[in-house]
Design an enzyme around this catalytic site. Structure first.
Site, PDB file in Angstrom:
ATOM      1  N   CYS A  16       0.828  -1.202   0.000  1.00 34.40           N
ATOM      2  CA  CYS A  16       0.000   0.000   0.000  1.00 34.40           C
ATOM      3  C   CYS A  16       0.866   1.258   0.000  1.00 34.40           C
ATOM      4  O   CYS A  16       0.359   2.362  -0.094  1.00 34.40           O
ATOM      5  CB  CYS A  16      -0.958   0.005   1.192  1.00 34.40           C
ATOM      6  N   LYS A  19       3.047   2.764   5.871  1.00 31.11           N
ATOM      7  CA  LYS A  19       3.918   2.210   6.892  1.00 31.11           C
ATOM      8  C   LYS A  19       3.645   0.711   7.084  1.00 31.11           C
ATOM      9  O   LYS A  19       2.491   0.293   7.042  1.00 31.11           O
ATOM     10  CB  LYS A  19       3.537   2.942   8.179  1.00 31.11           C
ATOM     11  N   ASP A  49       9.636   5.708  19.919  1.00 33.33           N
ATOM     12  CA  ASP A  49       9.621   7.171  19.857  1.00 33.33           C
ATOM     13  C   ASP A  49       9.795   7.659  18.425  1.00 33.33           C
ATOM     14  O   ASP A  49       9.978   6.883  17.504  1.00 33.33           O
ATOM     15  CB  ASP A  49      10.679   7.755  20.797  1.00 33.33           C
ATOM     16  N   ASP A  50       9.741   8.974  18.245  1.00 32.01           N
ATOM     17  CA  ASP A  50       9.718   9.535  16.893  1.00 32.01           C
ATOM     18  C   ASP A  50      11.065   9.508  16.198  1.00 32.01           C
ATOM     19  O   ASP A  50      11.151   9.333  14.997  1.00 32.01           O
ATOM     20  CB  ASP A  50       9.234  10.990  16.972  1.00 32.01           C
ATOM     21  N   ASP A  67      11.915   9.436   6.941  1.00 35.41           N
ATOM     22  CA  ASP A  67      10.554   9.071   6.549  1.00 35.41           C
ATOM     23  C   ASP A  67      10.421   9.191   5.041  1.00 35.41           C
ATOM     24  O   ASP A  67      10.900  10.168   4.464  1.00 35.41           O
ATOM     25  CB  ASP A  67       9.548  10.055   7.177  1.00 35.41           C
ATOM     26  N   ASP A  90       9.341  14.742  13.140  1.00 39.58           N
ATOM     27  CA  ASP A  90       9.848  13.885  14.208  1.00 39.58           C
ATOM     28  C   ASP A  90      10.942  14.573  15.043  1.00 39.58           C
ATOM     29  O   ASP A  90      11.120  14.245  16.212  1.00 39.58           O
ATOM     30  CB  ASP A  90      10.365  12.556  13.635  1.00 39.58           C
ATOM     31  N   GLY A 138      21.513  13.810  -0.956  1.00 44.21           N
ATOM     32  CA  GLY A 138      20.419  12.864  -1.107  1.00 44.21           C
ATOM     33  C   GLY A 138      20.847  11.671  -1.929  1.00 44.21           C
ATOM     34  O   GLY A 138      22.015  11.526  -2.292  1.00 44.21           O
ATOM     35  N   HIS A 139      19.874  10.821  -2.223  1.00 49.32           N
ATOM     36  CA  HIS A 139      20.147   9.650  -3.054  1.00 49.32           C
ATOM     37  C   HIS A 139      18.893   9.339  -3.861  1.00 49.32           C
ATOM     38  O   HIS A 139      17.781   9.459  -3.360  1.00 49.32           O
ATOM     39  CB  HIS A 139      20.521   8.455  -2.181  1.00 49.32           C
TER      40      HIS A 139
HETATM   41 CO    CO Z   1       6.717  10.632  14.698  1.00 50.28          CO
HETATM   42 CO    CO Z   2       8.357   9.171  11.527  1.00 52.15          CO
HETATM   43 CO    CO Z   3       9.088  11.999  20.985  1.00 51.24          CO
END
Ligand code: CO
Ligand code: CO
Ligand code: CO
Length: 347
Positions: A16, A19, A49-50, A67, A90, A138-139
């Site tokens: 999809c 995530k 955590d983020d 991300d 994040d 970047g890549h």
């Molecule tokens: Co997050």
């Molecule tokens: Co994230």
């Molecule tokens: Co956090």
């Protein structure tokens, strides 16, 4: 603009582009040996955590996150903006200041107009500028299915890290953007949204959490995370678990994008949202009047959502007013109680 391609229709079959679900991810991570202990690793994999936080010295820690995803809107410039706002978020959610970023690009370079990729990169670049973040590289790979995102690095004082642990009984919970993003973007793919509605959800996703984070950092905030793929309930469950508290959410107070209920009733519910719901349903009790649709909406997978902030009760109204004065779409959506640690109740 040469773009007549519907970017969201370019997703290849079999995945999809969202995530990988929390249940699947848990199973994979359980197959791996525990990560080697490093005393400078302040926030790592295990707390959900983020971002990761790594201490460099007594006053500075690195905040690192990345991300990327397949297109969720058809406009390439907007897609670039959203991907950047989402990736940077994040760092904000950890109480950090983002500094540099690297682009991650997958693009069918021989079959799609190059100007589409240029527009994606321009959207991201404009967001980075707005956030005061410098692109350092970047890549890119040639891939049938477009994907875009960024790796972002920031810094934070080791004593000022915000994690999803630390919420205290009595705290009020503030959410800084409306939810319903997954249902709305699924509705874009099904051509159920008007141009105005697409612009509205795109703007919510492209909004940086910069103002929300900088404002939050002036108050007694005990815990913070951003609401993204696991949805409001998924991230709230993580916070309840890591903070050893119960969280009570009042559904009526949760800001939700227009027409989300109606779109959900028409079946525009992403697979990721149902996965989210199935993963957390044993940890959540819902008041009787909340039906399955309401429950899915609260678990809806979000892209580039707002911050979920647990703030000291005495300061909650002041922080809320401060956020709203700066045009942040914030609301107090619940509170933290002693209750049953790791659980959520929705009334
Ligand atoms: Co997050
Ligand atoms: Co994230
Ligand atoms: Co956090």
């Amino acid at each position: 603009m040469t773009n007549s391609v519907k970017l969201t229709s370019l997703t290849t079959k079999g995945g999809c582009g969202c995530k990988i679900g929390p249940a699947d991810l848990d199973q994979v991570l359980k197959m791996l040996p525990p990560v080697q202990a490093d005393p400078n690793l302040l926030v790592g994999l295990e707390t959900g955590d983020d971002a990761g936080v790594y201490k460099l010295n007594e006053t500075t820690a690195l905040v690192q996150t990345l991300d990327f995803f397949t297109p969720i809107v058809d406009d390439p410039y907007s897609f670039g903006q959203i991907a950047a706002a989402n990736a940077i978020s994040d760092v904000y959610a950890m109480g950090g200041t983002p500094i540099t970023a690297l682009n991650i690009v997958a693009f069918p370079i021989s079959s799609l107009d190059k100007s589409i990729l240029a527009d994606i990169l321009r959207g991201a670049s404009d967001k980075l500028t707005e956030a005061g973040v410098t692109l350092v590289g970047g890549h890119s790979i040639d891939d049938q299915e477009p994907k875009f995102g960024l790796a972002v690095t920031g810094t934070v004082h080791p004593d000022h890290i915000k994690t999803n642990a630390g919420a205290k009984p009595g705290d009020r919970l503030i959410l800084t953007k409306p939810i319903g993003v997954g249902i709305s973007t699924t509705s874009i793919k099904r051509e159920l949204l008007t141009k105005e509605e697409i612009d509205r959800v795109s703007k919510v996703m492209a909004t940086l959490n910069k103002t929300a984070a900088e404002t939050m950092n002036n108050y007694q905030v005990h815990a913070c995370t951003d609401v993204t793929g696991f949805g409001l309930l998924g991230h709230a469950v993580e916070m309840a678990k890591e903070s050893n508290v119960e969280i009570r959410i009042t559904k009526e107070q949760v800001p939700i994008l227009p027409r989300v209920r109606e779109l959900a009733e028409h079946g525009a519910i992403p697979g990721g949202t149902k996965n989210n719901f199935n993963h957390i349903k044993d940890k959540v009790t819902f008041a009787e009047q909340l039906d399955q649709i309401d429950q899915w909406i609260l678990a809806d997978a979000v892209t580039s959502g707002g911050l979920l902030i647990a703030v000291d009760k005495e300061q909650a109204d002041k922080l809320l007013a401060d956020l709203q004065n700066q045009k942040v779409e914030a609301a107090i959506i619940g509170e933290v109680t002693e209750g049953k640690a790791g659980f959520i109740s929705v009334v």
